[in-house]
Design an enzyme around this catalytic site. Structure first.
Site, mmCIF file in Angstrom:
data_model
loop_
_atom_site.group_PDB
_atom_site.id
_atom_site.type_symbol
_atom_site.label_atom_id
_atom_site.label_comp_id
_atom_site.label_asym_id
_atom_site.label_seq_id
_atom_site.Cartn_x
_atom_site.Cartn_y
_atom_site.Cartn_z
ATOM 1 N N ASP A 52 0.847 -1.191 0.000
ATOM 2 C CA ASP A 52 0.000 0.000 0.000
ATOM 3 C C ASP A 52 0.884 1.243 0.000
ATOM 4 O O ASP A 52 2.102 1.139 0.073
ATOM 5 C CB ASP A 52 -0.928 0.020 1.227
ATOM 6 C CG ASP A 52 -0.179 -0.249 2.509
ATOM 7 O OD1 ASP A 52 1.027 0.064 2.576
ATOM 8 O OD2 ASP A 52 -0.777 -0.773 3.454
ATOM 9 N N ASP A 54 1.457 5.049 1.812
ATOM 10 C CA ASP A 54 1.110 5.942 2.914
ATOM 11 C C ASP A 54 1.530 7.347 2.538
ATOM 12 O O ASP A 54 2.584 7.555 1.920
ATOM 13 C CB ASP A 54 1.845 5.525 4.192
ATOM 14 C CG ASP A 54 1.477 4.112 4.610
ATOM 15 O OD1 ASP A 54 0.277 3.807 4.628
ATOM 16 O OD2 ASP A 54 2.395 3.318 4.876
ATOM 17 N N ASP A 128 11.647 4.419 11.582
ATOM 18 C CA ASP A 128 12.499 3.354 12.103
ATOM 19 C C ASP A 128 13.777 3.139 11.290
ATOM 20 O O ASP A 128 14.878 3.392 11.771
ATOM 21 C CB ASP A 128 11.700 2.052 12.285
ATOM 22 C CG ASP A 128 10.861 1.658 11.074
ATOM 23 O OD1 ASP A 128 10.922 2.362 10.046
ATOM 24 O OD2 ASP A 128 10.147 0.639 11.148
#
Ligand code: ATP
Ligand code: MG
Length: 486
Positions: A52, A54, A128
């Protein structure tokens, strides 16, 4: 910060679905900055098919709502996000995030509250891995790279932003993410992470809610490289944190199921992630069944009780949703039905909603060398290919053999000695779970005949049996700290 030309990274708007372009365009038109970020950019650069896309923006969730109106819903409280519906798709739009204002961290340093909007630089530093922190503006055709992430992509290196110890302490789930991305992308974990990624460090996962760990376990199971990640989970000591009673040992059955899962994903078939839990927990389930059988409890009841026990123990680590628990218990119960079906129920059984999963499970067991299936995996496999006439013949042959072996058998299962009822209806595989509210439970109790429970040696588990009174741990949203999918 370096600005890369998107085309040089192999990116083009042609690869993007209209939904994400629509969101980026609307935000830009309203005067905001908007980028695609995270796994979508990473995977496109790597030539993979992103799960997907984002979006990230300097507009606050309320401003995003103003732009999209009824197409937008703001979700989360501690971690606000905008969900924008574009056609049939849902795009998560996050606002640039700054470090939390006050020290809202737990004793072990975990961030507990997080709704502080910031700049793109601050947002970058909170992500991250370097490879997850590239900001792609498709209309400008640029990628903002704050840390030479593009080199890490080229060198296939997974590198945490900032000090690895601190980043793991802030959010221990990053340990799972490390193994997931290393396995999925086939990347090397940077040496500074390996140095601190010890079994002691994995203890921090004890602070993570079992709900969130369940979600993460599902991502591990469904990423398409389950077979690669399983030994890593053992090597890094994560296995023990995720699975309460499953010994850290990859049996042939588990390995086959993992390979099978990966293959299904590769060819675009759907998978039920609870199926792999059924596989993982199968051995503990059988052991628990033996335990109850040893106590003289009748087999059907021993299985029901063992299933509940095993799932309850696992819930201390990952809380499997109720519907998935029911699925798992049904798959297990199907094993008994498929192994020794009543001849007149064979046809009905083969059209049962849980037949496919139960059969796949049985065949996997058989192909992994489990001879307790007595060849029934292959029998059902063949049965499904047969014409109606062939099926009838197969059933009567099965019936004859069954009668023969029954005559031979000296000790027989209590359940099986009951006269075979001339019905084709199949009883429910597992009993309905207990109602959640006290009122519902009371009203069910009234409408039910009094039943004996296990302790009194009866054949049913009563609604008031302690095993059925397990409490659900409430989802603790305070620990959901970063990332649109959380
Ligand atoms: P995929 O969707 O392929 O599993 P992803 O990288 O997109 O991978 P998501 O969980 O969708 O992972 O998160 C989107 C982005 O949000 C990540 O790329 C990362 O930048 C950021 N993110 C998610 N979770 C965390 C976390 N626990 N700590 C820091 N950043 C995170
Ligand atoms: Mg993602």
């Amino acid at each position: 910060m370096q600005t890369l030309r998107a085309s040089k990274c192999g990116l083009s708007t042609a690869q993007l679905p209209s939904s994400i372009l629509d969101v980026i365009d609307a935000l830009t038109k309203a005067g905001y900055e908007a980028y695609i970020v995270g796994g979508g950019v990473r995977d496109l650069i790597l030539g993979l098919n992103p799960k997907d896309f984002d979006a990230v923006t300097n507009a606050t969730p309320a401003q995003v709502k103003e732009v999209f109106g009824r197409r937008c819903r703001i979700i989360g409280r501690r971690f606000e996000l905008a969900h924008v519906y574009a056609g049939r798709e849902l795009i998560e739009v996050a606002t640039f995030r700054a470090p939390p204002k006050k020290a809202v961290t737990s004793a072990s340093g975990m961030i507990l509250r997080d709704n502080n909007w910031g700049t793109i630089e601050q947002d970058f530093a909170r992500r991250d891995f370097s490879i997850n922190a590239m900001y792609y503006q498709p209309r400008k055709g640029i990628v903002l790279d704050f840390c030479h992430a593009i080199d890490d992509i080229k060198n296939k290196t997974l590198r945490l932003l900032g000090d690895p110890t601190l980043r793991f302490e802030e959010d221990p789930v990053r340990m799972l993410r490390t193994l997931r991305f290393a396995a999925k992308l086939n990347f090397n974990i940077a040496p500074e992470i390996l140095e601190i990624f010890t079994p002691e460090m994995t203890q921090l996962l004890r602070d993570i809610s079992p709900h969130r760990l369940y979600d993460e376990s599902q991502k591990l199971f469904t990423m398409g490289h389950l077979n690669r990640v399983l030994p890593m989970l053992i090597d890094f000591g994560i296995w023990r944190q995720l699975f309460a009673d499953i010994s850290p040992d990859i049996s042939t059955f588990i390995e086959r199921a993992a390979i099978n899962t990966d293959q299904r994903i590769q060819i675009g078939k759907t998978i039920n992630p609870a199926f792999f839990y059924a596989v993982l927990l199968w051995k503990p389930f059988l052991e628990r069944c033996d335990f109850y059988l040893g106590k003289g409890i009748v087999p059907a009841e021993a299985r029901a009780q063992a299933g509940l026990d095993v799932l309850k123990r696992q819930a201390t680590r990952t809380i499997i949703p109720r519907f998935a628990e029911t699925f798992i218990r049904e798959v297990w119960e199907m094993q008994t039905r498929l192994l020794n079906p009543k001849p007149q129920q064979i046809q009905a059984l083969s059209t049962h909603a849980r037949f496919r999963a139960g059969f796949d499970f049985l065949l996997l067991r058989e192909k992994s060398g489990d001879d307790t299936t007595q060849g029934m995996g292959l029998w059902w496999d063949a049965y499904q290919q047969m014409s109606t006439d062939e099926k009838e013949r197969a059933i009567s042959q099965y019936n004859r053999q069954r009668a023969k072996s029954r005559r031979k058998a000296t000790t027989e299962d209590v359940v099986e000695t009951k006269p075979v009822a001339a019905v084709t209806e199949i009883e429910p595989l597992v009993n309905e779970p207990e109602p959640r509210s006290r009122r519902e439970r009371k009203s069910r109790a009234k409408s039910e005949k009094p039943v004996q429970n296990v302790a009194s040696g009866g054949s049913e588990i009563g609604y008031d049996h302690p095993i059925l009174k397990r409490k659900r741990v409430k989802r603790d949203l305070s620990q959901v700290i970063f990332g649109p999918t959380q």
